[in-house]
Write an enzyme that holds these catalytic residues in place. Structure first.
Site, short mmCIF file in Angstrom:
data_model
loop_
_atom_site.label_atom_id
_atom_site.label_comp_id
_atom_site.label_asym_id
_atom_site.label_seq_id
_atom_site.Cartn_x
_atom_site.Cartn_y
_atom_site.Cartn_z
N ASP A 58 0.85 -1.20 0.00
CA ASP A 58 0.00 0.00 0.00
C ASP A 58 0.89 1.25 0.00
O ASP A 58 1.80 1.38 0.81
CB ASP A 58 -0.91 0.00 1.23
CG ASP A 58 -2.10 0.92 1.07
OD1 ASP A 58 -1.93 2.04 0.56
OD2 ASP A 58 -3.22 0.52 1.45
N SER A 112 -6.97 4.51 -1.59
CA SER A 112 -6.81 3.07 -1.74
C SER A 112 -8.11 2.36 -2.14
O SER A 112 -8.06 1.25 -2.68
CB SER A 112 -6.30 2.45 -0.43
OG SER A 112 -5.02 2.94 -0.12
N ASP A 169 -10.17 -2.72 6.08
CA ASP A 169 -9.67 -1.49 5.46
C ASP A 169 -9.85 -1.56 3.95
O ASP A 169 -10.15 -2.62 3.38
CB ASP A 169 -8.20 -1.29 5.84
CG ASP A 169 -7.76 0.16 5.75
OD1 ASP A 169 -8.62 1.03 5.49
OD2 ASP A 169 -6.56 0.43 5.93
N THR A 171 -8.11 -1.63 1.03
CA THR A 171 -7.50 -2.57 0.09
C THR A 171 -8.03 -3.99 0.26
O THR A 171 -8.46 -4.60 -0.72
CB THR A 171 -5.97 -2.52 0.18
OG1 THR A 171 -5.54 -1.18 -0.08
CG2 THR A 171 -5.32 -3.45 -0.80
N ARG A 182 -15.73 3.59 2.19
CA ARG A 182 -14.78 2.68 2.84
C ARG A 182 -14.84 2.75 4.35
O ARG A 182 -14.45 1.80 5.04
CB ARG A 182 -13.36 3.01 2.38
CG ARG A 182 -12.91 4.42 2.69
CD ARG A 182 -11.49 4.74 2.23
NE ARG A 182 -10.51 4.05 3.06
CZ ARG A 182 -9.20 4.16 2.86
NH1 ARG A 182 -8.71 4.88 1.86
NH2 ARG A 182 -8.36 3.54 3.66
N GLN A 328 -4.88 -12.60 -2.07
CA GLN A 328 -4.39 -11.22 -2.03
C GLN A 328 -3.70 -10.98 -0.70
O GLN A 328 -4.23 -11.29 0.36
CB GLN A 328 -5.54 -10.22 -2.21
CG GLN A 328 -5.08 -8.76 -2.13
CD GLN A 328 -6.19 -7.78 -2.44
OE1 GLN A 328 -6.72 -7.74 -3.54
NE2 GLN A 328 -6.56 -6.97 -1.45
N GLU A 330 -1.60 -7.95 1.49
CA GLU A 330 -1.29 -6.52 1.54
C GLU A 330 -0.31 -6.22 2.68
O GLU A 330 -0.56 -6.55 3.83
CB GLU A 330 -2.56 -5.69 1.76
CG GLU A 330 -2.26 -4.19 1.78
CD GLU A 330 -3.35 -3.35 2.42
OE1 GLU A 330 -3.41 -2.14 2.12
OE2 GLU A 330 -4.14 -3.89 3.23
N ASP A 335 2.01 2.54 3.57
CA ASP A 335 1.15 3.72 3.37
C ASP A 335 0.87 4.45 4.68
O ASP A 335 1.02 5.68 4.76
CB ASP A 335 -0.16 3.27 2.74
CG ASP A 335 -1.22 4.36 2.71
OD1 ASP A 335 -1.23 5.15 1.76
OD2 ASP A 335 -2.05 4.40 3.65
N LYS A 336 0.50 3.71 5.69
CA LYS A 336 0.07 4.36 6.92
C LYS A 336 1.23 5.08 7.60
O LYS A 336 1.06 6.15 8.19
CB LYS A 336 -0.60 3.34 7.85
CG LYS A 336 -1.87 2.77 7.22
CD LYS A 336 -2.64 1.89 8.15
CE LYS A 336 -3.81 1.24 7.44
NZ LYS A 336 -4.73 2.24 6.84
N HIS A 339 1.99 8.27 5.66
CA HIS A 339 1.07 9.32 6.11
C HIS A 339 1.60 9.99 7.37
O HIS A 339 1.46 11.21 7.55
CB HIS A 339 -0.31 8.73 6.40
CG HIS A 339 -1.16 8.53 5.18
ND1 HIS A 339 -1.52 9.54 4.33
CD2 HIS A 339 -1.74 7.40 4.68
CE1 HIS A 339 -2.28 9.07 3.37
NE2 HIS A 339 -2.43 7.77 3.55
N ASP A 377 -0.90 0.34 -4.77
CA ASP A 377 -2.21 0.86 -5.17
C ASP A 377 -2.12 2.30 -5.65
O ASP A 377 -2.91 2.74 -6.47
CB ASP A 377 -3.23 0.71 -4.04
CG ASP A 377 -2.70 1.19 -2.70
OD1 ASP A 377 -1.56 1.66 -2.64
OD2 ASP A 377 -3.44 1.07 -1.71
N HIS A 378 -1.13 3.03 -5.13
CA HIS A 378 -0.95 4.43 -5.53
C HIS A 378 0.42 4.89 -5.04
O HIS A 378 1.05 4.23 -4.22
CB HIS A 378 -2.04 5.32 -4.92
CG HIS A 378 -2.18 5.14 -3.43
ND1 HIS A 378 -1.25 5.62 -2.52
CD2 HIS A 378 -3.12 4.49 -2.69
CE1 HIS A 378 -1.62 5.30 -1.30
NE2 HIS A 378 -2.75 4.59 -1.36
N HIS A 435 -1.23 11.13 -0.55
CA HIS A 435 -0.88 10.35 -1.74
C HIS A 435 -0.45 11.30 -2.85
O HIS A 435 -0.75 12.49 -2.83
CB HIS A 435 -2.08 9.55 -2.23
CG HIS A 435 -2.64 8.62 -1.21
ND1 HIS A 435 -3.84 7.96 -1.40
CD2 HIS A 435 -2.19 8.22 0.01
CE1 HIS A 435 -4.10 7.20 -0.34
NE2 HIS A 435 -3.11 7.35 0.53
#
Length: 579
Positions: A58, A112, A169, A171, A182, A328, A330, A335-336, A339, A377-378, A435
């Site tokens: 992520d 996400s 979450d 994703t 979400r 899948q 993750e 990501d977190k 941030h 994802d980004h 992001h």
């Protein structure tokens, strides 16, 4: 039944000749020497995959991969994800809500939810939307789109969903749920998703939908969403364990280890109330500049939580069957922690992602009809910037960024990273980096892996994972020249020269390795002839922490052996254990 396919070693393994790892790096190229055309050609397999393992970092773009590589392996090192034979770039834009269903505006920087929905469904949608089409407003539901996981479930394949975030979450939710926002993760979170409430004949919250979809293996955090009461009265957890769904619930690594079969029902692993603990303790960037040229990341105490590699390994073992599976995985805390402007937390989960990939590759080696895809994802906000020393600008400090952090990399040199999408955290306050809209990396191996090359959109992964109509691969007119006899593996090793007895028991002795022409790398920690600890790594090596039980003092020895088709190479390093 396993299809007959051809597997080759990933091209572009790291050439180690003349490379001094962990000290001043010699002025040689880290690249390859032989032409790779034959290897890449033989890696192409146009058959549909039987198994699919999708690994998501992520917020993972090339910038955070580079920062993690520099820190963990050095500038000339390579992660397993760097060595997959097919690599491309992937666009991640989404849509915005609007009144005209034939012309929704483009959203260049997505969250996400729509990005994960993109590969899950093959269709674009709007921010915060989970595998559901766009609409006129956030609270207006769109059309539910079938996901890869759901399609494989209908085919009789087993399915799995693993994350280091809350399993509800964005994703992980996009793989097996459909909802307009979400944030509607549990029954108590449904204020803006009233049409989806089960009491309104909807599908319920994300937590409810994931278990209603009877996903065979669900592992991650987020127990707080499952202890919420449903509209019908019982908690989601009680509902999951009911005779209707028959989920077996596990809440720590030992309980997960004890699960050997799905014969008694699907598995729901909830290892924390919220998100799982990152690999490293936080190191948060500041306006004045956190860290320094001697700063390193410190291992966090994750208690009884399994690692991402642990969860991936267990999921694959439980899902493995003749019909095939979709899984899948993750690594969410990249990501977190980005941030949070926390470089160590983000780097640690890149390492977790790479470790999970090595688990998947070990399975693929024995089951070559398995497609592995690794991507994000980004893009995100981490940037590697100049730190002043030796820059052409002649600066004395970091050359950019609202907040910066400096770390000592594996090369022994300082690396400064910057965050500029939000102000630095003020005392008693919290800000979140954002992001970005850049394209990101996608890499793959196995059947139809070549479809990720070039520049693709993340919605293109949908058809690739389901299996495109196989194309005919041309056979070379002239057989390739027979390969030269396999060379012995090349190996580079660096180990901590000193460690306290307490740190050896809790954190472990850090040993970093890099190998080429190997199929496996084994690390053994010895006290005299007594084996204190061992670790097995993948073909490229990597970084491991070896912990010893009991009281150890004095000299210990690290023996690293790289084994490959051309034989084996061993190197020894000594360390001192102090009180």
């Amino acid at each position: 039944m396993v299809r007959r396919t051809t597997m080759v070693a990933a091209a572009g393994a790291l050439a180690l000749g003349g490379l001094a790892i962990g000290s001043a790096v010699q002025a040689v190229s880290p690249g390859f020497t032989d032409d790779r055309s034959a290897n890449l050609s033989s890696a192409i397999n146009s058959e549909k995959p039987r198994n699919v393992i999708l690994l998501i970092g992520d917020g993972t773009d090339d910038s955070i991969i580079t920062a993690a590589r520099n820190y963990e392996l050095g500038a000339k090192g390579r992660f397993a994800l760097d060595e997959l034979p097919f690599t491309g770039a992937m666009t991640t834009f989404g849509l915005k809500t609007g009144p005209n269903p034939d012309d929704y505006p483009i959203n260049y920087v997505s969250d996400s939810a729509p990005t994960a929905s993109g590969w899950s469904t093959g269709k674009k949608t709007v921010d915060s939307r989970i595998s559901q089409g766009p609409s006129a407003s956030d609270t207006t539901p769109g059309t539910d789109y079938d996901t890869v996981l759901e399609k494989y479930k209908l085919q009789g394949k087993r399915t799995g969903n693993v994350s280091t975030a809350e399993i509800t979450d964005a994703t992980p939710a996009a793989a097996g749920a459909h909802i307009n926002l979400r944030a509607c993760q549990g029954p108590a979170d449904m204020a803006n998703c009233t049409a989806a409430k089960k009491s309104n004949n909807g599908k319920g919250s994300i937590a409810e939908q994931l278990v209603d979809n009877k996903i065979d293996v669900l592992l991650g955090g987020g127990k707080q969403r499952y202890t919420q009461a449903t509209d019908a009265g019982p908690t989601v957890l009680d509902y999951a364990k009911s005779d209707k769904l028959k989920y077996n619930v596990v809440e720590n690594k030992d309980a997960l280890d004890s699960v050997k079969t799905l014969d008694n029902g699907p598995i729901l692993g909830l290892f924390t109330s919220g998100n799982m603990t990152p690999r490293y303790q936080p190191l948060v960037a500041t306006a004045a500049g956190a860290g320094g040229p001697d700063t390193t990341c410190q291992t966090a105490n994750r208690g009884t939580q399994p690692s991402l590699a642990d969860m991936t390994d267990k999921a694959i073992k439980l899902l493995d069957n003749d019909k095939g599976f979709f899984l899948q995985v993750e690594s969410a805390m990249i990501d977190k922690q980005e941030h949070a402007s926390d470089i160590c937390g983000a780097i640690g989960d890149v390492v977790e992602l790479d470790s999970a990939l090595k688990v998947a590759q070990a399975y693929q080696a024995k089951h070559p009809d398995t497609l592995i895809i690794v991507t994000g994802d980004h893009a995100h906000s981490t940037q590697i910037v100049g730190n002043g020393a030796g820059t052409t600008e002649g600066a004395t400090g970091a050359t950019g960024g609202k907040a910066t952090t400096t770390l000592k990399t594996f090369d022994g040199d300082p690396m400064t990273v910057a965050y500029s999408t939000a102000p630095p955290n003020a005392p008693g306050a919290s800000t979140s980096q954002s992001h970005t809209g850049s394209q990101i990396r996608v890499a793959a191996s196995g059947p139809q892996a070549a479809n990720v090359t070039g520049t693709i959109d993340q919605t293109d992964l949908f058809a690739t994972m389901l299996g495109r109509t196989p194309s005919k691969v041309a056979t070379p007119a002239t057989p390739p020249t027979p390969a030269a006899p396999s060379a012995r593996p090349a190996l580079a090793v660096v180990a901590d020269k000193k460690i306290s007895a307490k740190a050896l028991k809790t954190k472990g002795l850090r040993v970093s390795t890099s190998a080429s022409a190997a199929t496996s790398v084994k690390i053994t920690l010895l006290k005299g002839s007594k084996v204190l600890a061992t670790r097995n790594l993948g073909s490229a090596g990597g970084t491991a922490y070896l912990r010893a039980r009991g009281s150890v003092k004095g000299a210990v020895k690290v023996v690293v052996t790289a084994t490959g088709p051309g034989g084996s190479t061993s190197k020894t390093r000594s360390s001192a254990v102090t009180r």
